[in-house]
Design an enzyme around this catalytic site. Structure first.
Site, short mmCIF file in Angstrom:
data_model
loop_
_atom_site.label_atom_id
_atom_site.label_comp_id
_atom_site.label_asym_id
_atom_site.label_seq_id
_atom_site.Cartn_x
_atom_site.Cartn_y
_atom_site.Cartn_z
N CYS A 103 -2.59 -5.77 -4.40
CA CYS A 103 -1.21 -5.45 -4.05
C CYS A 103 -0.57 -4.61 -5.14
O CYS A 103 -0.47 -5.02 -6.29
CB CYS A 103 -0.39 -6.71 -3.84
SG CYS A 103 1.29 -6.28 -3.32
N GLY B 58 0.30 3.64 6.95
CA GLY B 58 0.56 4.38 8.18
C GLY B 58 -0.45 5.49 8.41
O GLY B 58 -1.36 5.71 7.60
N LYS C 37 -9.84 -8.14 -0.36
CA LYS C 37 -9.11 -6.94 0.08
C LYS C 37 -9.07 -5.92 -1.04
O LYS C 37 -8.53 -6.17 -2.11
CB LYS C 37 -7.70 -7.32 0.51
CG LYS C 37 -6.92 -6.13 1.06
CD LYS C 37 -5.76 -6.58 1.91
CE LYS C 37 -5.06 -5.40 2.56
NZ LYS C 37 -3.96 -5.86 3.44
C1 LIG Z 1 5.65 -3.85 4.88
C2 LIG Z 1 4.25 -4.11 4.45
C3 LIG Z 1 3.94 -5.29 3.79
C4 LIG Z 1 2.63 -5.56 3.39
N1 LIG Z 1 2.34 -6.75 2.78
C5 LIG Z 1 1.05 -7.05 2.45
C6 LIG Z 1 0.69 -8.32 1.94
O1 LIG Z 1 1.52 -9.20 1.81
N2 LIG Z 1 -0.61 -8.54 1.61
C7 LIG Z 1 -1.57 -7.57 1.77
O2 LIG Z 1 -2.73 -7.80 1.47
N3 LIG Z 1 -1.26 -6.37 2.29
C8 LIG Z 1 0.02 -6.08 2.64
N4 LIG Z 1 0.32 -4.86 3.19
C9 LIG Z 1 -0.76 -3.87 3.38
C10 LIG Z 1 -1.29 -3.92 4.81
O3 LIG Z 1 -1.85 -5.17 5.11
C11 LIG Z 1 -2.36 -2.84 5.03
O4 LIG Z 1 -3.42 -3.06 4.14
C12 LIG Z 1 -1.83 -1.43 4.78
O5 LIG Z 1 -0.49 -1.33 5.19
C13 LIG Z 1 -2.65 -0.35 5.49
O6 LIG Z 1 -2.62 -0.50 6.88
P1 LIG Z 1 -1.59 0.28 7.86
O7 LIG Z 1 -1.65 1.73 7.50
O8 LIG Z 1 -2.08 -0.03 9.23
O9 LIG Z 1 -0.24 -0.30 7.57
C14 LIG Z 1 1.63 -4.59 3.61
C15 LIG Z 1 1.95 -3.40 4.27
C16 LIG Z 1 3.23 -3.15 4.69
C17 LIG Z 1 3.54 -1.85 5.39
#
Ligand SMILES: Cc1cc2nc3c(=O)[nH]c(=O)nc-3n(C[C@H](O)[C@H](O)[C@H](O)COP(=O)(O)O)c2cc1C
Ligand SMILES: Cc1cc2nc3c(=O)[nH]c(=O)nc-3n(C[C@H](O)[C@H](O)[C@H](O)COP(=O)(O)OP(=O)(O)OC[C@H]3O[C@@H](n4cnc5c(N)ncnc54)[C@H](O)[C@@H]3O)c2cc1C
Ligand SMILES: Cc1cc2nc3c(=O)[nH]c(=O)nc-3n(C[C@H](O)[C@H](O)[C@H](O)COP(=O)(O)OP(=O)(O)OC[C@H]3O[C@@H](n4cnc5c(N)ncnc54)[C@H](O)[C@@H]3O)c2cc1C
Ligand SMILES: Cc1cc2nc3c(=O)[nH]c(=O)nc-3n(C[C@H](O)[C@H](O)[C@H](O)COP(=O)(O)O)c2cc1C
Ligand code: FES
Ligand code: FES
Lengths: 304, 256, 304, 256
Positions: A130, A217, A165
């Site tokens: 993170c 995104g 992750k």
């Molecule tokens: C608002 C938000 C909060 C997130 N919180 C976490 C989290 O608490 N733990 C985590 O491992 N990833 C978190 N992520 C990352 C997502 O799980 C994911 O790995 C990342 O957004 C890429 O995927 P996407 O492009 O489909 O959003 C977060 C992403 C977003 C946008």
């Protein structure tokens, strides 16, 4: 025979689609919109030992085909997650993947030990990547040796398989992947967000109160696909791919690149019904592609 | 029930400089209920701009199945929305949030309604309902200048209405508080607008029951992402989410 | 007094806007569209010792708000660049920044020594970060010690200041930045492209013939801004920022983040007149922001 | 001169399944000159989709100041373009590329014109010019099936026209080469379509002077980015750029 079915360590998935951690809370809000039992699995919000308030606002900012977030792991803490959030989710026929975060090995170990005993938690997602938390997270995710040790420590106490992750903010993602595989990880999930910034042109200040945020995104999809491809070329544990998935062909692409299942994050904010829509669209798309079972897609590009 | 609907654009017009009034029709209107709730609009089918835009429901007509939104076309998303014309569709998620509570207003109550700029729209639907419930709404609406002011007539039709502008080009020159000071006592107040205005109004109205509507950057709009939290006065770790616990909170709940 | 003027080592820029390397060839094509003397500078296409044909096609693919490219440094080679391309550019009143690529230190040194003697070349941009060339480039760009040595070797022979172009595909971009600063670099340029992939959902094959490509365009802007911010926090040599610049506020943002000037790559394909448009739009925007000289913007966010 | 112009959409209609005919008006038309050149179109003001789309000029009318494009709406960009209606604007860069040379065609020459699918459009403008110059065009146009075939009448108005479809739903079942085989000798040929078709046609026409129009993924469209290179037969390192040296090359120049 369910042609969308995917078997992974600890996870018997009806289909390979699951909301990504942090984009779906603990499910309650999306349960107002559709039946969560439709989902392959749910990756719930990161849980830490103590409750966290997270970062000051603004916590999100839009970018071209993407967004930045710096929520800062806000969550109600282990106790409340285990006693309230997870039991509430038991009404649905869906495996839960518990995303676990911390600042020190001890935190991670404590949370994993406890949370992995919750009856509907079928796997841990170890969040070593993170980018929005000051101490801890980032070093765990960028140093192979530290990542490996943490994996070992968590594996020693977890009652369920552990997926690690991975952070995309590294020179060589395969080095971390191999290290955590050696540490005993049962699987990998990737990618977490790319560190980015946005500024307010009027003031010159960062738009996100935290300064930097995590980019997610459709904008990041090419980077995510490349990393899934690289990682699945160099480890033999399964990968759950994510980063910009929004359309059915994105699912196809992540699986072609090597992913066994796919998580959907940001797209849940853009189309709140995206997960069930993807699940519904998959059989037709498989037909068009002449694919019988979805598992045939996994790693297809490596075999060409 | 929260729906994601492609609503029909019934009408759209520019009612002040860059301020658009958009009338949408669809099933979603059935569930609006209380005024002050909002919808979350996707402004393109592509990915740029990516996020939905939260816009308050200004008023709704359950007979016609329509609702009216009023918004400022400024950035990428709202500018795209402003290009829609009658007959086209808009991708709307809603209704969302809690809205203004109507129960506190008793028949005969003198109710202060304070709006600032683009915070004014939801107060129109609110005032209509309060009036219908027998209360006496008094409106104080602040704008930057005359060319971005709107709905003076509509509010005047519902009760006493004061306009203030920063540059004095319409109504009283100055801020809403300059006018409120002179209006005597109220049984209740409601306000929507920029944070400095909400702070000034709630300070001035200390001791009177009041409800404030907040804005915060949003991701999901439904309570799942923790983008839109505000600290509460209650304790250090206390918070509320603007999108699902709000956008309306009783004065004093959110730390200003 | 020209309020857009920017002074950098070797470069006296009329304005801070210049086309990025590889997106503008050697200027001939854009010269059909507008007067190149309008530009602050021109970063010409990468030059290697020998002519290169580059990678097979398809070499480009579109992605959400971005594109992938794997041109593979196609260029006519040092001799022809020095005897034909650069002399042709002398008709314009614009400083040239020569982008230099190679597979070994000797290549880089040979090209830099020679090309830096061309009268209109005012600076070298040392491309240690091109992700599309198999050997060489990538290690130079990801290992601080190797990057430093290369910088020293090139500095020893160059007749003009040397700017080193940094790769974003690293865990810690500031480590490379500090290393090349120690190696004597006069300035830095960043970011080069992020390594990415796209697949054809019908076949599972990568769309780019080379497999991977470099991601550029508005999609990468948040990552680029973050790196410019980080790098300008940790070195004292000037930075030319790039990555997704397309609108006048992008120029403002890169300079707020710490850049002294800004390069425009992919946007030249989307709006072929983007560079002169940005230059024309800057004075009005500075007025709106209450800024006198554009140099006041540089690093504004660090001073808040 | 290459212009970047917001051209007026004069008309747009679907002339076959997902095949659109778009008429645009603007100054850019003045400089088209020879047929076979192309334009590069931005299909949104946002960044998704990002790149311009190269589309051939099918025909142009310098008197009216209009040009006609024919394209298949398939991906993101062309689907957006297909939504434009009369009175709107399109962001067009052009004219680009070299076009078909007309000089090789002498009056009275029997000229073979072979088009495949979405490669057919530029051949219409070509055939018109050849006809005007006194040559005798013979058209062989290949499509997947009847529902995506177009312009049969227009081509028939200019000369002998043969249609082939893969599924036999219109004209002869099979490929263009099946028909060409039976048409005797030609003085010259021109072709535009998918690479396998260009290969088959140029093999079959070996010994006859011919010109082929190529497609390649593009970045800039003007010769600056090296995205669209093709190897030449000349030597290992030889290449041409489709966007600026082409899209039309004499048969034999580009390695097939
Ligand atoms: C608002 C938000 C909060 C997130 N919180 C976490 C989290 O608490 N733990 C985590 O491992 N990833 C978190 N992520 C990352 C997502 O799980 C994911 O790995 C990342 O957004 C890429 O995927 P996407 O492009 O489909 O959003 C977060 C992403 C977003 C946008
Ligand atoms: C509950 C609620 C109700 C609202 N009701 C109205 C209304 O009735 N009329 C109206 O004109 N405006 C209203 N707003 C503000 C409106 O959401 C923003 O003006 C709008 O999102 C800006 O989008 P843009 O495309 O113009 O700007 P951009 O600059 O392109 O926006 C970029 C990003 O920032 C977000 N953003 C920018 N400004 C705001 C803001 N003030 N609040 C929240 N997010 C913002 C956008 O949603 C988007 O994600 C409301 C906001 C909230 C939270
Ligand atoms: C010189 C030239 C002339 C052309 N003339 C015509 C014409 O007259 N009518 C017509 O229908 N098509 C024509 N094409 C093909 C047309 O450019 C593509 O069909 C179109 O770009 C696809 O865009 P999309 O938005 O539908 O697809 P998407 O899948 O969204 O496109 C993604 C990216 O791939 C590129 N791309 C996809 N297919 C092609 C292709 N076949 N050639 C080049 N780039 C491609 C797009 O430009 C875009 O950058 C021509 C191509 C070239 C190079
Ligand atoms: C088609 C293309 C070719 C490029 N070629 C080079 C190159 O030869 N040398 C180099 O240093 N960078 C090259 N780049 C990278 C750009 O100079 C720039 O660093 C990058 O694209 C980010 O900027 P942008 O988002 O504005 O395009 C190339 C980029 C593109 C899109
Ligand atoms: S916007 Fe996601 S929780 Fe409020
Ligand atoms: S598309 Fe850029 S050189 Fe042809």
């Amino acid at each position: 025979m369910n042609r969308l079915q995917v078997e992974l360590p600890g996870l018997n998935l009806k289909n390979p689609i699951m909301p990504a951690s942090g984009c779906f809370g603990f499910g309650k809000e999306y349960a107002q919109l559709y039946d969560l039992s439709k989902l392959g699995a749910i990756m719930v919000k990161a849980t830490t030992l103590e409750p966290r308030y997270g970062n000051p606002t603004p916590r999100v900012a839009e970018t071209p085909s993407g967004m930045l977030n710096a929520i800062g792991l806000q969550n109600p803490g282990l106790e409340k997650v285990v006693s309230e959030e997870l039991p509430w989710l038991e009404q649905f026929d869906v495996p839960i993947i518990a995303n676990v975060a911390g600042s020190e090995t001890e935190d991670y170990v404590a949370v994993c030990e406890r949370i992995s005993k919750s009856p509907n938690v079928h796997a841990i997602e170890l969040n070593i990547s993170c980018p929005n938390v000051k101490c801890g997270g980032i070093t765990f995710g960028t140093d192979p040796a530290i990542a490996k040790e943490l994996t070992q420590a968590v594996k020693a106490v977890s009652s369920v398989p552990v997926y690690v992750k991975l952070s995309p903010n590294v020179t060589d993602v395969t080095a971390i992947a191999r290290a955590v595989e050696e540490g005993g990880a049962d699987g990998l999930t990737l990618i977490n967000t790319l560190v980015g910034m946005r500024f307010d042109p009027r003031t010159g200040r960062p738009v996100i109160a935290n300064g930097t945020g995590g980019l997610s995104g459709p904008a990041v999809k090419p980077v995510a696909l490349r990393m899934v491809y690289e990682v699945t070329s160099s480890v033999s544990i399964p990968v759950i791919g994510m980063g910009g998935v929004a359309e059915v062909d994105d699912v196809i692409d992540f699986m072609s690149a090597g992913a066994s299942a796919v998580a959907v994050g940001t797209a849940n904010f853009v189309d709140h019904f995206v997960c069930p829509k993807l699940i519904d669209a998959l059989p037709g798309r498989l037909d068009e592609l002449g694919i019988g079972n979805i598992t045939e897609l996994t790693g297809r590009s490596h075999r060409l | 029930m929260i729906r994601n609907e492609r609503m029909e654009v019934v009408a759209q017009q520019e009612i002040a400089q860059n301020i658009f009034e958009l009338v949408l029709k669809g099933k979603l209107v059935e569930d609006i209920g209380t005024p002050g709730r909002f919808v979350h609009i996707r402004t393109t089918d592509g990915f740029d701009p990516l996020l939905r835009r939260p816009i308050s429901i200004s008023s709704s007509d359950s007979g016609e199945g329509t609702m009216t939104l009023i918004y400022r076309a400024e950035g990428k998303g709202t500018s795209l929305l402003a290009q829609k014309t009658a007959g086209e569709e808009a991708d709307v998620l809603g209704p969302l949030g809690n809205g203004f509570p109507l129960a506190p207003a008793k028949s005969g109550d003198r109710v202060l309604i304070v709006g600032g700029g683009i915070g004014v729209p939801p107060l129109y639907g609110l005032s209509k309902k309060l009036k219908a419930a027998g209360a006496e709404p008094v409106h104080v609406l602040g704008f930057q200048s005359a060319d971005v002011a709107f709905y003076e007539e509509e509010f005047s039709g519902l009760g006493e209405t004061h306009i203030t502008t920063v540059d004095g080009s319409a109504g009283t020159r100055g801020f809403v508080t300059d006018v409120i000071r002179q209006l005597g006592d109220f049984d209740l107040y409601y306000s929507c607008g920029p944070i400095p205005m909400l702070t000034a109004v709630s300070d001035m109205m200390e001791g009177t029951e009041g409800y404030l509507s907040f804005e915060e950057r949003m991701g999901c709009g439904i309570g799942a992402c923790f983008a839109c939290v505000c600290h509460t006065d209650a304790n250090e770790k206390g918070y509320v989410k603007v999108c699902s616990d709000g956008p309306v909170f009783r004065a004093g709940v959110v730390k200003l």
